[in-house]
Motif scaffolding. Structure first.
Motif, PDB file in Angstrom:
ATOM      1  N   GLY A 173      40.370  19.799 -68.286  1.00  0.00           N
ATOM      2  CA  GLY A 173      39.301  19.149 -68.504  1.00  0.00           C
ATOM      3  C   GLY A 173      38.057  20.017 -68.592  1.00  0.00           C
ATOM      4  O   GLY A 173      38.139  21.125 -68.056  1.00  0.00           O
ATOM      5  N   HIS A 221      31.892  14.631 -60.911  1.00  0.00           N
ATOM      6  CA  HIS A 221      31.537  13.284 -60.400  1.00  0.00           C
ATOM      7  C   HIS A 221      32.843  12.771 -59.794  1.00  0.00           C
ATOM      8  O   HIS A 221      33.781  13.148 -59.958  1.00  0.00           O
ATOM      9  CB  HIS A 221      30.886  12.192 -61.345  1.00  0.00           C
ATOM     10  N   HIS A 276      36.367  12.273 -61.496  1.00  0.00           N
ATOM     11  CA  HIS A 276      37.066  13.325 -61.475  1.00  0.00           C
ATOM     12  C   HIS A 276      37.937  13.656 -60.261  1.00  0.00           C
ATOM     13  O   HIS A 276      38.836  13.527 -60.164  1.00  0.00           O
ATOM     14  CB  HIS A 276      36.184  14.710 -61.855  1.00  0.00           C
ATOM     15  N   ARG A 334      44.398  11.028 -56.742  1.00  0.00           N
ATOM     16  CA  ARG A 334      45.494  10.437 -57.206  1.00  0.00           C
ATOM     17  C   ARG A 334      46.714  11.200 -57.706  1.00  0.00           C
ATOM     18  O   ARG A 334      47.902  11.147 -57.578  1.00  0.00           O
ATOM     19  CB  ARG A 334      45.279   9.398 -58.701  1.00  0.00           C
ATOM     20  N   TRP A 375      43.690  24.804 -77.071  1.00  0.00           N
ATOM     21  CA  TRP A 375      44.515  23.625 -77.198  1.00  0.00           C
ATOM     22  C   TRP A 375      45.899  23.605 -76.846  1.00  0.00           C
ATOM     23  O   TRP A 375      46.522  22.863 -76.233  1.00  0.00           O
ATOM     24  CB  TRP A 375      44.363  22.828 -78.543  1.00  0.00           C
ATOM     25  N   GLY A 427      43.791  11.602 -67.825  1.00  0.00           N
ATOM     26  CA  GLY A 427      43.339  10.266 -67.895  1.00  0.00           C
ATOM     27  C   GLY A 427      43.578   9.387 -69.184  1.00  0.00           C
ATOM     28  O   GLY A 427      44.076  10.131 -70.064  1.00  0.00           O
ATOM     29  N   ASP A 486      42.321   8.054 -71.519  1.00  0.00           N
ATOM     30  CA  ASP A 486      41.736   8.243 -72.759  1.00  0.00           C
ATOM     31  C   ASP A 486      42.507   9.162 -73.742  1.00  0.00           C
ATOM     32  O   ASP A 486      42.223   9.252 -74.860  1.00  0.00           O
ATOM     33  CB  ASP A 486      40.256   8.447 -72.617  1.00  0.00           C
TER      34      ASP A 486
END
Ligand code: C2G
Length: 135
Positions: A8, A14, A17, A23, A74, A92, A94
């Motif tokens: 990321g 924050h 993150h 987790r 990538w 995440g 998204d």
């Protein structure tokens, strides 16, 4: 030993993150985090407030993170998975579906984002546009 890998930008580091890292750390023994370089961010169309080195310093200081590597493009993920013996690649949700192809190398997980914070909402709030939700 179970090794976990995620990537990321982690700009304006924050609690969203941190919660992701916490987790992920709970799912294995070693958490490796790929931090996007400034050059790669430019290709992602993202202009981070903090430089790559500053973002690495903050991510590396997080108690849940064992190793930080640069994310330069990538398609380095499969090589990194093999190089570091990664058992779980996680992002995440998204990103749900975007990295399923890596399932040939390791488990691929998408974890729920922390919805009450984002780098974008922080920037907007600081610009006086929106209050930052604390939840
Ligand atoms: N994240 C989260 N909760 C938030 C904000 C971010 O769980 N409130 C997660 C994202 O889902 C992502 C990670 O934190 O898995 C890093 O988010 P960004 O710094 O925005 O990174 P991104 O621009 O998504 O770049 O090759 C992958 C890319 O480098 C990911």
């Amino acid at each position: 030993m179970t090794t976990i890998l995620t990537y990321g930008t982690f700009d304006l580091f924050h609690f969203g993150h941190v919660r992701l890292f916490a987790r992920l750390a709970g799912k294995g023994d070693r958490l490796i985090v790929g931090v996007s370089t400034d050059a790669f961010n430019a290709r992602k169309g993202k202009a981070a407030f903090f430089s790559y080195q500053q973002r690495v310093e903050m991510v590396r200081a997080c108690r849940y993170v064992d190793q930080v590597i640069p994310e330069r493009h990538w398609d380095q993920k499969a090589d990194d998975i093999l190089k570091y013996g990664v058992d779980i690649f996680a992002m995440g949700d998204d990103w749900r579906g975007h990295f399923d192809h890596l399932g040939v190398h390791c488990r691929v997980l998408y974890l729920p984002r922390t919805e009450t914070v984002s780098t974008t909402s922080i920037k907007s709030s600081l610009a006086g546009a929106l209050p930052v939700e604390h939840g």
